[in-house]
Design a protein around this motif. Structure first.
Motif, PDB file in Angstrom:
ATOM      1  N   ILE A   8      -2.955  -0.019   6.948  1.00  0.00           N
ATOM      2  CA  ILE A   8      -2.144  -1.066   6.037  1.00  0.00           C
ATOM      3  C   ILE A   8      -3.026  -1.600   5.398  1.00  0.00           C
ATOM      4  O   ILE A   8      -3.600  -1.611   5.121  1.00  0.00           O
ATOM      5  CB  ILE A   8      -2.225  -2.133   7.587  1.00  0.00           C
ATOM      6  CG1 ILE A   8      -1.226  -2.767   7.324  1.00  0.00           C
ATOM      7  CG2 ILE A   8      -3.042  -2.892   7.871  1.00  0.00           C
ATOM      8  CD1 ILE A   8      -0.527  -4.250   7.966  1.00  0.00           C
ATOM      9  N   ALA A   9      -1.560  -1.420   4.322  1.00  0.00           N
ATOM     10  CA  ALA A   9      -2.525  -2.053   2.901  1.00  0.00           C
ATOM     11  C   ALA A   9      -1.161  -2.739   2.310  1.00  0.00           C
ATOM     12  O   ALA A   9      -0.171  -1.984   2.561  1.00  0.00           O
ATOM     13  CB  ALA A   9      -3.005  -0.721   2.247  1.00  0.00           C
ATOM     14  N   ASN A  10      -1.840  -3.986   0.863  1.00  0.00           N
ATOM     15  CA  ASN A  10      -0.720  -4.448   0.493  1.00  0.00           C
ATOM     16  C   ASN A  10      -0.341  -3.251  -0.215  1.00  0.00           C
ATOM     17  O   ASN A  10      -0.930  -2.279  -0.311  1.00  0.00           O
ATOM     18  CB  ASN A  10      -1.303  -5.505   0.476  1.00  0.00           C
ATOM     19  CG  ASN A  10      -2.325  -5.361  -1.116  1.00  0.00           C
ATOM     20  OD1 ASN A  10      -1.476  -5.465  -2.664  1.00  0.00           O
ATOM     21  ND2 ASN A  10      -3.562  -5.911  -0.632  1.00  0.00           N
ATOM     22  N   ARG A  11       0.926  -3.582  -1.401  1.00  0.00           N
ATOM     23  CA  ARG A  11       1.554  -3.360  -2.293  1.00  0.00           C
ATOM     24  C   ARG A  11       1.358  -3.064  -3.224  1.00  0.00           C
ATOM     25  O   ARG A  11       2.209  -3.086  -4.116  1.00  0.00           O
ATOM     26  CB  ARG A  11       3.031  -2.024  -2.210  1.00  0.00           C
ATOM     27  CG  ARG A  11       3.006  -1.581  -0.322  1.00  0.00           C
ATOM     28  CD  ARG A  11       4.673  -0.931  -0.412  1.00  0.00           C
ATOM     29  NE  ARG A  11       5.581  -0.079  -1.104  1.00  0.00           N
ATOM     30  CZ  ARG A  11       5.880  -0.573  -2.156  1.00  0.00           C
ATOM     31  NH1 ARG A  11       6.878  -1.970  -1.977  1.00  0.00           N
ATOM     32  NH2 ARG A  11       6.412   0.345  -2.708  1.00  0.00           N
ATOM     33  N   VAL A  53       0.263 -14.726   1.246  1.00  0.00           N
ATOM     34  CA  VAL A  53       1.682 -14.162   1.377  1.00  0.00           C
ATOM     35  C   VAL A  53       3.608 -14.307   1.366  1.00  0.00           C
ATOM     36  O   VAL A  53       4.132 -13.492   0.615  1.00  0.00           O
ATOM     37  CB  VAL A  53       1.788 -12.750   3.271  1.00  0.00           C
ATOM     38  CG1 VAL A  53       2.567 -11.338   2.851  1.00  0.00           C
ATOM     39  CG2 VAL A  53       0.062 -12.090   3.213  1.00  0.00           C
ATOM     40  N   CYS A  57       5.887 -13.173  -1.668  1.00  0.00           N
ATOM     41  CA  CYS A  57       6.847 -12.442  -1.015  1.00  0.00           C
ATOM     42  C   CYS A  57       7.852 -12.837  -1.561  1.00  0.00           C
ATOM     43  O   CYS A  57       9.002 -12.509  -1.804  1.00  0.00           O
ATOM     44  CB  CYS A  57       7.185 -11.785   0.331  1.00  0.00           C
ATOM     45  SG  CYS A  57       6.278 -10.945   1.290  1.00  0.00           S
ATOM     46  N   SER A  65       7.246  -7.159   5.565  1.00  0.00           N
ATOM     47  CA  SER A  65       7.839  -5.202   5.366  1.00  0.00           C
ATOM     48  C   SER A  65       7.239  -4.335   4.248  1.00  0.00           C
ATOM     49  O   SER A  65       7.243  -2.881   4.508  1.00  0.00           O
ATOM     50  CB  SER A  65       8.943  -4.518   6.594  1.00  0.00           C
ATOM     51  OG  SER A  65      10.007  -4.889   6.071  1.00  0.00           O
ATOM     52  N   TYR A  68       3.593  -4.594   2.867  1.00  0.00           N
ATOM     53  CA  TYR A  68       2.880  -3.825   3.230  1.00  0.00           C
ATOM     54  C   TYR A  68       2.978  -2.644   3.044  1.00  0.00           C
ATOM     55  O   TYR A  68       3.841  -2.517   3.655  1.00  0.00           O
ATOM     56  CB  TYR A  68       2.295  -4.306   4.233  1.00  0.00           C
ATOM     57  CG  TYR A  68       1.407  -5.670   4.201  1.00  0.00           C
ATOM     58  CD1 TYR A  68       0.290  -5.491   4.161  1.00  0.00           C
ATOM     59  CD2 TYR A  68       2.257  -6.975   4.688  1.00  0.00           C
ATOM     60  CE1 TYR A  68      -0.136  -6.787   3.787  1.00  0.00           C
ATOM     61  CE2 TYR A  68       1.352  -7.943   4.731  1.00  0.00           C
ATOM     62  CZ  TYR A  68       0.567  -7.898   4.839  1.00  0.00           C
ATOM     63  OH  TYR A  68      -0.752  -8.904   4.331  1.00  0.00           O
ATOM     64  N   ASP A  69       2.380  -0.945   2.946  1.00  0.00           N
ATOM     65  CA  ASP A  69       2.511  -0.052   3.091  1.00  0.00           C
ATOM     66  C   ASP A  69       1.712   0.090   4.677  1.00  0.00           C
ATOM     67  O   ASP A  69       0.371  -0.312   5.195  1.00  0.00           O
ATOM     68  CB  ASP A  69       1.622   1.021   2.978  1.00  0.00           C
ATOM     69  CG  ASP A  69       1.867   2.461   2.136  1.00  0.00           C
ATOM     70  OD1 ASP A  69       2.881   2.768   3.681  1.00  0.00           O
ATOM     71  OD2 ASP A  69       1.528   2.665   1.568  1.00  0.00           O
ATOM     72  N   TYR A  70       2.450   0.477   5.834  1.00  0.00           N
ATOM     73  CA  TYR A  70       1.706   0.531   7.451  1.00  0.00           C
ATOM     74  C   TYR A  70       1.996   1.793   7.690  1.00  0.00           C
ATOM     75  O   TYR A  70       3.358   2.389   7.965  1.00  0.00           O
ATOM     76  CB  TYR A  70       2.869  -0.658   7.750  1.00  0.00           C
ATOM     77  CG  TYR A  70       2.292   0.165   9.326  1.00  0.00           C
ATOM     78  CD1 TYR A  70       0.895  -0.616   9.793  1.00  0.00           C
ATOM     79  CD2 TYR A  70       2.934  -0.273  10.168  1.00  0.00           C
ATOM     80  CE1 TYR A  70       0.346  -1.125  10.970  1.00  0.00           C
ATOM     81  CE2 TYR A  70       2.595  -0.555  11.813  1.00  0.00           C
ATOM     82  CZ  TYR A  70       1.283  -0.495  12.245  1.00  0.00           C
ATOM     83  OH  TYR A  70       0.877  -0.397  13.155  1.00  0.00           O
TER      84      TYR A  70
END
Length: 230
Positions: A8-11, A53, A57, A65, A68-70
């Motif tokens: 799981i990583a932030n974009r 976050v 957002c 959703s 984040y990249d998941y």
């Protein structure tokens, strides 16, 4: 086995690039510090507070959703080097199997495992200018479970690159151990001066349908072998 890695990583870096925004822009709009934003951009795996976050957002007009990249799997990467002999590289027309990378992945109650074996091939003809690599490493699926292929293909480019890095790290350790066992001394002596201390190595992983899932390369410097930890 090593601690599991949850993908799981932030974009944030991608989201800012898509909107042509700078960290300075985000600072002014959200009140989040430059150091915190820089950490998020440079370290996609960084922990981010719920408050930040929410602010990001809201400012970027995305859902969590989309922020984040998941990938819904927890990965464990374990390299088994085993014992290799000097003659292994030459016993089957320049081909040898050495080193296994075990990739275990868990999602809920589902647990799967894929074992990738590193097959090393020597450059066939040193007079062929088209053949640009000195060694070729092909990954084969040792246990026949090809479920990893489907998971890998579903990943974003970021996570594909992350897994690729893990595989290359393992490949480098396999090469370092083979060099420690003096397997490349004979190879270099037989190359008529075409090889020096730097070996260009190609790494390729094919699915069971012979489709290329991963293709990359790296340079191994034999002078650094004493500093390598296999």
């Amino acid at each position: 086995m090593k601690e599991g890695v949850s993908l799981i990583a932030n974009r944030l870096k991608i989201l800012l690039a898509e909107r042509d925004l700078s960290i300075k822009n985000v600072m002014g709009a959200t009140g989040i510090s430059r150091s915190a934003l820089s950490n998020m951009v440079n370290n996609p795996f960084a922990n981010i507070s719920t408050e930040n976050v929410d602010k990001l957002c809201n400012y970027l007009e995305v859902k969590p959703s989309e922020f984040y990249d998941y990938v819904p799997w927890i990965f464990h990467f374990t390299l088994h080097l085993g014992t290799m002999k000097v003659d292994d590289l030459y016993q089957k027309k320049g081909e040898a199997k050495s080193g296994e990378l075990e990739i275990a992945y868990i999602s809920g109650h589902v647990q799967r495992k894929t074992v990738l074996n590193f097959d090393t091939h020597i450059k066939a003809d040193y007079s062929d200018p088209v053949d640009e690599y000195d060694l070729y490493m092909h990954l084969s699926n040792f246990d026949g479970d090809d479920s990893f292929t489907e998971i890998f293909e579903s990943m974003s480019p970021f996570f594909k690159h992350y897994v690729q890095q893990k595989i290359v790290e393992a490949a480098k350790k396999v090469i370092a151990l083979k060099d420690k066992n003096h397997e490349f001394d004979k190879l270099i002596s037989e190359s008529n001066g075409e090889l020096d201390n730097k070996l260009d190595i190609s790494v390729n992983y094919l699915s069971e349908e012979d489709e290329s899932l991963l293709q990359t390369s790296f340079t191994y410097n034999r002078k650094d072998k004493d500093s390598e930890k296999a």
